[in-house]
Structure formats: C-alpha cells, structure tokens
Scaffold this active site. Structure first.
Site, PDB file in Angstrom:
ATOM      1  N   CYS A 135      18.972 -78.945 -33.811  1.00 28.06           N
ATOM      2  CA  CYS A 135      20.409 -79.132 -34.061  1.00 28.06           C
ATOM      3  C   CYS A 135      21.303 -78.206 -33.244  1.00 28.06           C
ATOM      4  O   CYS A 135      22.403 -78.589 -32.855  1.00 28.06           O
ATOM      5  CB  CYS A 135      20.715 -78.986 -35.552  1.00 28.06           C
ATOM      6  SG  CYS A 135      20.059 -77.504 -36.318  1.00 28.06           S
ATOM      7  N   HIS A 260      27.587 -76.549 -36.803  1.00 29.22           N
ATOM      8  CA  HIS A 260      27.295 -75.397 -35.947  1.00 29.22           C
ATOM      9  C   HIS A 260      28.371 -75.277 -34.874  1.00 29.22           C
ATOM     10  O   HIS A 260      28.862 -76.288 -34.352  1.00 29.22           O
ATOM     11  CB  HIS A 260      25.955 -75.586 -35.231  1.00 29.22           C
ATOM     12  CG  HIS A 260      24.754 -75.518 -36.130  1.00 29.22           C
ATOM     13  ND1 HIS A 260      24.803 -75.122 -37.443  1.00 29.22           N
ATOM     14  CD2 HIS A 260      23.440 -75.782 -35.871  1.00 29.22           C
ATOM     15  CE1 HIS A 260      23.578 -75.146 -37.961  1.00 29.22           C
ATOM     16  NE2 HIS A 260      22.736 -75.560 -37.029  1.00 29.22           N
TER      17      HIS A 260
HETATM   18  N1  LIG Z   1      18.807 -79.560 -41.833  1.00 27.60           N
HETATM   19  C1  LIG Z   1      19.063 -79.664 -40.517  1.00 27.60           C
HETATM   20  O1  LIG Z   1      20.132 -79.199 -39.994  1.00 27.60           O
HETATM   21  C2  LIG Z   1      18.087 -80.310 -39.581  1.00 27.60           C
HETATM   22  C3  LIG Z   1      18.527 -80.592 -38.299  1.00 27.60           C
HETATM   23  C4  LIG Z   1      17.658 -81.164 -37.378  1.00 27.60           C
HETATM   24  C5  LIG Z   1      16.361 -81.456 -37.756  1.00 27.60           C
HETATM   25  N2  LIG Z   1      15.923 -81.187 -39.008  1.00 27.60           N
HETATM   26  C6  LIG Z   1      14.536 -81.520 -39.302  1.00 27.60           C
HETATM   27  O2  LIG Z   1      14.493 -82.737 -40.039  1.00 27.60           O
HETATM   28  C7  LIG Z   1      13.384 -82.718 -40.934  1.00 27.60           C
HETATM   29  C8  LIG Z   1      13.878 -82.981 -42.351  1.00 27.60           C
HETATM   30  O3  LIG Z   1      14.777 -81.915 -42.694  1.00 27.60           O
HETATM   31  P1  LIG Z   1      15.616 -81.945 -44.057  1.00 27.60           P
HETATM   32  O4  LIG Z   1      16.592 -80.807 -43.935  1.00 27.60           O
HETATM   33  O5  LIG Z   1      16.116 -83.308 -44.338  1.00 27.60           O
HETATM   34  O6  LIG Z   1      14.459 -81.591 -45.136  1.00 27.60           O
HETATM   35  P2  LIG Z   1      14.419 -81.916 -46.713  1.00 27.60           P
HETATM   36  O7  LIG Z   1      15.806 -82.050 -47.257  1.00 27.60           O
HETATM   37  O8  LIG Z   1      13.498 -80.888 -47.301  1.00 27.60           O
HETATM   38  O9  LIG Z   1      13.705 -83.364 -46.803  1.00 27.60           O
HETATM   39  C9  LIG Z   1      12.326 -83.530 -46.538  1.00 27.60           C
HETATM   40  C10 LIG Z   1      11.934 -85.011 -46.622  1.00 27.60           C
HETATM   41  O10 LIG Z   1      10.556 -85.128 -46.265  1.00 27.60           O
HETATM   42  C11 LIG Z   1       9.852 -85.786 -47.326  1.00 27.60           C
HETATM   43  N3  LIG Z   1       8.502 -85.233 -47.406  1.00 27.60           N
HETATM   44  C12 LIG Z   1       8.118 -83.960 -47.560  1.00 27.60           C
HETATM   45  N4  LIG Z   1       6.781 -83.863 -47.614  1.00 27.60           N
HETATM   46  C13 LIG Z   1       6.302 -85.133 -47.515  1.00 27.60           C
HETATM   47  C14 LIG Z   1       5.004 -85.680 -47.507  1.00 27.60           C
HETATM   48  N5  LIG Z   1       3.907 -84.918 -47.603  1.00 27.60           N
HETATM   49  N6  LIG Z   1       4.888 -87.026 -47.376  1.00 27.60           N
HETATM   50  C15 LIG Z   1       5.971 -87.803 -47.265  1.00 27.60           C
HETATM   51  N7  LIG Z   1       7.237 -87.335 -47.276  1.00 27.60           N
HETATM   52  C16 LIG Z   1       7.402 -85.996 -47.381  1.00 27.60           C
HETATM   53  C17 LIG Z   1      10.638 -85.500 -48.561  1.00 27.60           C
HETATM   54  O11 LIG Z   1      10.332 -86.468 -49.531  1.00 27.60           O
HETATM   55  P3  LIG Z   1      10.373 -86.126 -51.105  1.00 27.60           P
HETATM   56  O12 LIG Z   1      11.840 -86.152 -51.488  1.00 27.60           O
HETATM   57  O13 LIG Z   1       9.598 -87.229 -51.711  1.00 27.60           O
HETATM   58  O14 LIG Z   1       9.740 -84.780 -51.261  1.00 27.60           O
HETATM   59  C18 LIG Z   1      12.063 -85.619 -48.013  1.00 27.60           C
HETATM   60  O15 LIG Z   1      12.447 -86.944 -47.919  1.00 27.60           O
HETATM   61  C19 LIG Z   1      12.720 -81.358 -40.752  1.00 27.60           C
HETATM   62  O16 LIG Z   1      11.675 -81.458 -39.828  1.00 27.60           O
HETATM   63  C20 LIG Z   1      13.823 -80.512 -40.178  1.00 27.60           C
HETATM   64  O17 LIG Z   1      13.340 -79.435 -39.402  1.00 27.60           O
HETATM   65  C21 LIG Z   1      16.763 -80.650 -39.958  1.00 27.60           C
END
Ligand SMILES: NC(=O)c1ccc[n+]([C@@H]2O[C@H](COP(=O)([O-])OP(=O)(O)OC[C@H]3O[C@@H](n4cnc5c(N)ncnc54)[C@H](OP(=O)(O)O)[C@@H]3O)[C@@H](O)[C@H]2O)c1
Ligand SMILES: NC(=O)c1ccc[n+]([C@@H]2O[C@H](COP(=O)([O-])OP(=O)(O)OC[C@H]3O[C@@H](n4cnc5c(N)ncnc54)[C@H](OP(=O)(O)O)[C@@H]3O)[C@@H](O)[C@H]2O)c1
Lengths: 356, 356
Positions: A135, A260
C-alpha cells in the site's frame, strides 16, 4: 482456463470477510460490472455467512480446492501464508490468481502490476499469478510513473505518514481507543512518557500513536531497515522496470485512521519545471492535482480518505537541483493501496478473457 | 558594555510572559546559575505581574529603553516586529541582544548560533545582536553538525513531523479541542471531509490537525515553498557555514503537542558507515542515540518531549549510496528549538564577560 460463462467471467474473492475484502465488495458493487458469477470465499469460520455484493446476498464458502472450479479470476485478500498455499491451487484449477499479500511480489516470474503504470506486465504471468503491490508503494507509484515517463526517474527519497489501518482493524481500534484516553487532558504530551502512561495498551504499534508519531512499520530486516521501507524500494524498482533506481525510504506511522501520505524528493535524468510537472500530474489517469497553497489547497488524508485517486500537491522544483522535484501525496491505503488496484488488475484480465 | 556586577552579569528576558519565555524562566531556574540580576520584561499589558524565577518572585516591567540600562545580555522572546524595533535599542543601551525571533537570522552581520555547532560565531557580532535559529532547523542541526564534522555534508532531504506548539499556545489549544471532538467516534476519518465537518473551527492551521497531517507550516514564499521550508534550507547553510549545501525540505504539521521530528536523508563527501555514524552521534554533546529497533527502541516525540537533547534513531546507510545516511530525529521545539538554545547562547556570553 475455463471459458467465461454468460459471456462474463467468474470471479472468486478469497478473504471476502476481511478489511480489504470488505472494501472489495463495495468496489465490485459500484464499479462497472464485468463479472458473471462472484463467489465469496473465506475461512471455515465464516462459511454460511451472507454478505452483500452488487445488491444481492451471497453466501460465503469455506476455502477448498473445489471452490476454484469454473473460476476465471481468483483474488486473494488473505494473509501471506494463505496466499502462498492457495494461489497455486487456484491456478491448478484453471483460475488466474491476483494476490494482495506479500507472498509473491518479488518473485521474478510473478508480475507486480499497477494498471496505470505497467498494464502490459499483467499479460506475462508464467505461474498464472499476478501480485498487487504494497500500500505504501501504491500511494505514490501512479504519480511517479507519470513523471518517470517524461523525465526518466533516477532516485527517490521518501518519508511516509502512514495510517493506522495499514495495521488492519486492530490498528484502527488501537488508535481510536488511545485517542479517547488522551482527549480532554490539558497536560498530556508535555512531559516525557506521559502519553505512554495514559494509554496503557499499545495495540499493534511499538509506541503510542495518539499525540505521537512512530518511526516504524513492519518487521526488522537487514542493516536497520524495516520491511516496509524495503518494500517501497524493491517494489518501486520492479513496477517501474528500473532495477538501478536509488531509493531511500523512512516509514513513519501517524495518528490518522486511513490514507497514507508521502513526502517525496524525486530526481530525474531530465531537467524539470513545476509547470510541466503539474501538467503531467493533472493529465495522469488516477491522479488528482490539488496544488494551490495560496488558497490553502493541498491534499490531506482526512480530506481524501474513501476516494480512489492518488492526490498530489506541494509540487516544487528543488532550489539547488533543477533535476529534482519535491511533492506531497495522499492515497487511501485500503482502496488504491489494496482493493482498488486488485480490482483494476482483475478487470484487465476480464478484458483479456473477453478478447478471447 | 557595562561591567558585570557582583561578578555576575545582568540579564533581561524580554517576552518573559510568553510560551518561549515561560520555558526560559524554567530553564533559568534549573540550569547552572551564571546570572546576577534577572530582569523580566513584557508588554505594558503585563507590567506589575509577578513571575517566579530561581525560586523568587520578580515583577514584570514594561518594555522601555530604560529597562536595558545596566543590562549585559538581553534575550528577546517576542514577535519579529518587536525584536526588530527593540533589539537595537537594547544594544544602544549597552546590552548584547540574543534574539529568538526571525527578525535578524539571515542578516549577514548577525551571527546565527548553535553552541554545539558554531560557538565561535557568537564572538563576531558587529551589530551586537545574535540570532537563535528556527525550531525546525534546531531539531536536527546539532546531530547534522556532528556528522558534518567527520563526513563533510553535501545535501539534505528533510521531511518534518511538526508539533502544534510550533504555532504557539493557539496551536496547542486548537489541537486539544479538535481531539476532544473526534474522540469516541467509530466512523470519523473514513469518509472525505468527515473530520473537517466534525471539528468546525480550524484554529491556526489551514486544515484539520486531529486524525490528519497538514503539509503546510508558515507563509507562502516564491515557487510554492513555505517560509518554514526555506528557513530549514537557509539557516542550515548559515549555521554550518556551507553556502552551497543542497537542501530540500517538506514541512508537515502532525497531531503532536510539542516536539518536532524529522526524517533526514543526508549525503556526505565521504563514505559513511552505520557503526561510525552511531558512534559519532553517541559522543556528540547535546545528542542522544536511541537506535535498537529489534527492541522497539527509537525516539518518538511523546517519549522525549520536555527534555533538552536532540534524540536520534533509525540510523541507516542508504542501500544505493554509500555516501548517504537516513535517520529519524526528535527535538523539543520549545526547549532546544527555542528557549534552551537562547539560554545556551546567553551563557556563552556570560562566560565571555567573565573572561573580561
Ligand atoms: N490493510 C491494508 O492496508 C492492506 C493493504 C494492502 C494489502 N494488504 C494485504 O491484504 C491481505 C488481507 O489484509 P486485511 O487487512 O484485509 O486482513 P484481515 O482483515 O485480517 O482479513 C483476512 C481475510 O483472510 C481470511 N483468512 C484468514 N485465514 C484464512 C484461511 N486459513 N483460509 C481462508 N481464509 C482465511 C479471513 O477470513 P475469516 O474472516 O473467515 O477469518 C479474512 O477474510 C493481507 O495479505 C494484507 O497484507 C492489506
Ligand atoms: N513557539 C515556538 O515553537 C517558537 C520556537 C522558536 C522561536 N519562536 C519565536 O519566539 C518568539 C516568541 O514566541 P512565543 O511562542 O513565546 O510567543 P507568545 O507566546 O505569543 O509570547 C509573546 C511574548 O512577547 C511579548 N510581547 C508581545 N508584544 C510585545 C510588545 N509590543 N512589547 C513587549 N512585549 C511584547 C508578550 O508579552 P505580553 O504577555 O505582555 O503580551 C509575550 O511575553 C517569536 O518570535 C517566535 O517566532 C517560537
């Protein structure tokens, strides 16, 4: 690759229940609709849950190899280790995987794509996987790509002002709670450590974030660099196709919920002028120029959060170097910084599939 | 110059009732006592008011030519225009003037002094006036001076994280009020302009400061630069005696009460190493090195506010340039950034007077 049904390709959103996934469902509901079936996938914990996308309730299914059968494009908005294991499985089942995690970004045989900058890279994907950049890199790269196309970028010095939501929902929760604890005080923030004592629990940050800034994001890598700082360097080089680009970044967390910001000092091969640089940014797709400080106009995170573009202001030519520009940018880390760029990559693929 | 009485020189503090003046009285009460009489001066509005310095009540007198009679050193912690008019009058009456305002800083015949960096400059003062640098410059210059002495500084790229109190008490009041207004909300900071609407009155800042960062400090100067950014450039050059130093600064206000932070990318003539740079900073008077990110150790404004030194951490050698260092610094803008440096300059003068 399975043929698109009903003339439109099938999409799977893996991680539909997460922070990025939630923004994704919103984007899929509001952007031009290029998809046939949209399948929502998460962990077994979420199976059976109903989420709304395109105005309709869709039941979430648990991640399994079978859930990729018939899928043309699978987006992964899940932790690194889940992507690492499951993106190749989606590919085996015939999907193209677009991954938002850090699992594959620097792999030589996985393109790292920003549709405004290097859309052609999305077509060369030997492993069937395309990565979405980090990001912080995404907050600046569209603007830098436009300037690079004209001036030929040589070096970047970046200082970030990163929002709490970069650390996910726990980051947002921690900042809101800390702000409640310091609000109303007439003295906090004037004696060493008084804010630290007042807020107690730090949450996901290594120091208080309310009434403070924290010069740390990510994990410790070699020679004192944070993972976030190295991502800005390495991903910028890869996206711009500039393996020798000199990049120094200092990544700092600030008490902002989402969006950001970056102060960027960019050095080019060609001489720059402010007028021309502003014109380039004004015309660049995905960029909005807000640059009239005489009238108090420059982007700030609180003013642009929730929007799609990269906002740029404070464009100046370095007084002591006609090859360098100084500028200030803001971008929503959950939209262009994550879900939006992934959606845009998936749309490139939908177009490619439609072409046949 | 009047001889020091009781073996100790007489000091006048002009602006004793202000934000900087208040910190000055605290410093004069806690530092080694080198002064004979201390005279407190402010506007006619404050005449007769009693303030405590060195544990004793002293009556504030109204600014007049006579109040400098018998004074050896006169500190000015007042607005630019008051210094401009009155510092020369103090000199006429026999005092040496140490000015904290911006009135004389860039005048060729007025030295701009940081005692750890260029103490000798305080002895050449053709107009009897010595200037104290701007707080943002002061937040980094002691550390940069130490590194320059070994490596020979060529260029600086600076991004600031400046505290609300740089805009005086109105800045502090505005930030505290804004924080009260956004505290407790679960949604503010997620939609464009929602914070702006919630806080209403902006106070001295051109955009909301709570849950935000504002890429602006000072007034608009030529070619889009802010006065604060030009001060960082011009004052750094003058203090370090480097008229060709290349400097680019982007000055940004952050929701911190007091203590400015800076992300600095410094390029030197000689090659640098992290170990040696850390050793230089560890040994430099007025600097404290806090640089162990593996254990969560780096300076943050909330942890160092109210202290005297410049705190430095996150020392890294640029990956793509062995001549450049990246680092993060914090300094209390009301102490080293204003009152403390003025007190130190005055103490140099007290020493000089004692020498005869
Ligand atoms: N936050 C940011 O600014 C940002 C920016 C760019 C990229 N990212 C990346 O995007 C990704 C998601 O980030 P997020 O902030 O959205 O995280 P998050 O809110 O923790 O969401 C995680 C997601 O992954 C699912 N998940 C976790 N473990 C799983 C498993 N074993 N099998 C299937 N589904 C699973 C969760 O499902 P459940 O609800 O069922 O647990 C949920 O839908 C990460 O790799 C992060 O680094 C984040
Ligand atoms: N705040 C910072 O971070 C900072 C840092 C570095 C330098 N400075 C500079 O330090 C100076 C003082 O700043 P501050 O923040 O302390 O301002 P402040 O809180 O507004 O205090 C101003 C002081 O000046 C006095 N004063 C104003 N007009 C006067 C007049 N006509 N005659 C005599 N005294 C007069 C006031 O006395 P009354 O109380 O009687 O009005 C008060 O003592 C300014 O030049 C500022 O730029 C400030």
């Amino acid at each position: 690759m399975s043929p698109a049904r009903n003339g439109k390709p099938t999409l799977a959103v893996v991680g539909a229940t997460g922070a990025v996934g939630t923004v994704m469902l919103d984007l899929l509901s509001t952007r031009e609709d290029v998809w046939g079936e949209i399948r929502l996938v998460a962990s077994a914990r979420s199976a059976g849950k109903k989420l709304v996308v395109r105005g309709e309730e869709v039941e979430v299914v648990a991640l399994s190899p079978e859930c990729f059968d018939g899928v043309d494009v699978a987006m992964f908005d899940v932790p690194d280790e889940v992507s690492k294991e499951w993106a190749p499985i989606a590919v085996e089942r015939g999907a193209i995987a677009v991954d938002n995690s850090g699992a594959f970004r620097m792999d030589a045989d996985v393109p790292l794509v920003v549709p405004e900058v290097n859309p052609a890279a999305a077509r060369r994907r030997p492993r069937g996987i395309i990565s979405n950049p980090n990001c912080t890199t995404l907050s600046m790269i569209v603007a830098m790509g436009a300037l690079h196309a004209e001036y030929n970028l040589q070096a970047l010095v970046v200082a970030s002002y990163q929002a709490a939501s970069g650390a996910g929902q726990p980051g947002i929760d921690a900042l809101r709670e800390q702000i409640s604890k310091v609000a109303g005080s007439d003295t906090l923030g004037t004696q060493p450590g008084d804010v630290r004592r007042a807020i107690g629990e730090l949450g996901p940050f290594p120091a208080p974030l309310a009434l403070n800034v924290v010069p740390w994001a990510g994990s410790l890598k070699e020679d004192g660099w944070s993972s976030e700082e190295l991502k800005v360097r390495n991903e910028s080089r890869k996206i711009l196709g500039l393996p020798d680009l000199r990049v120094s970044a200092t990544c700092v967390r600030v008490p902002v919920i989402t969006t950001h910001s970056l102060a960027v000092h960019a050095t080019f091969e060609r001489e720059v002028t402010v007028d021309r640089a502003q014109a380039i940014l004004r015309d660049a797709p995905g960029v909005v120029l807000v640059d009239d400080p005489a009238n108090g106009e420059f982007p700030t995170p609180a003013d642009v959060v929730g929007t799609d573009p990269t906002w740029v202001g404070r464009v100046r030519r370095a007084i002591d170097d006609p090859h360098s520009l100084d500028l200030f940018l803001c971008g929503d880390n959950l939209r262009k910084g994550a879900a939006l760029n992934t959606a845009q990559i998936a749309e490139l693929l939908a177009e490619e599939l439609a072409e046949g």
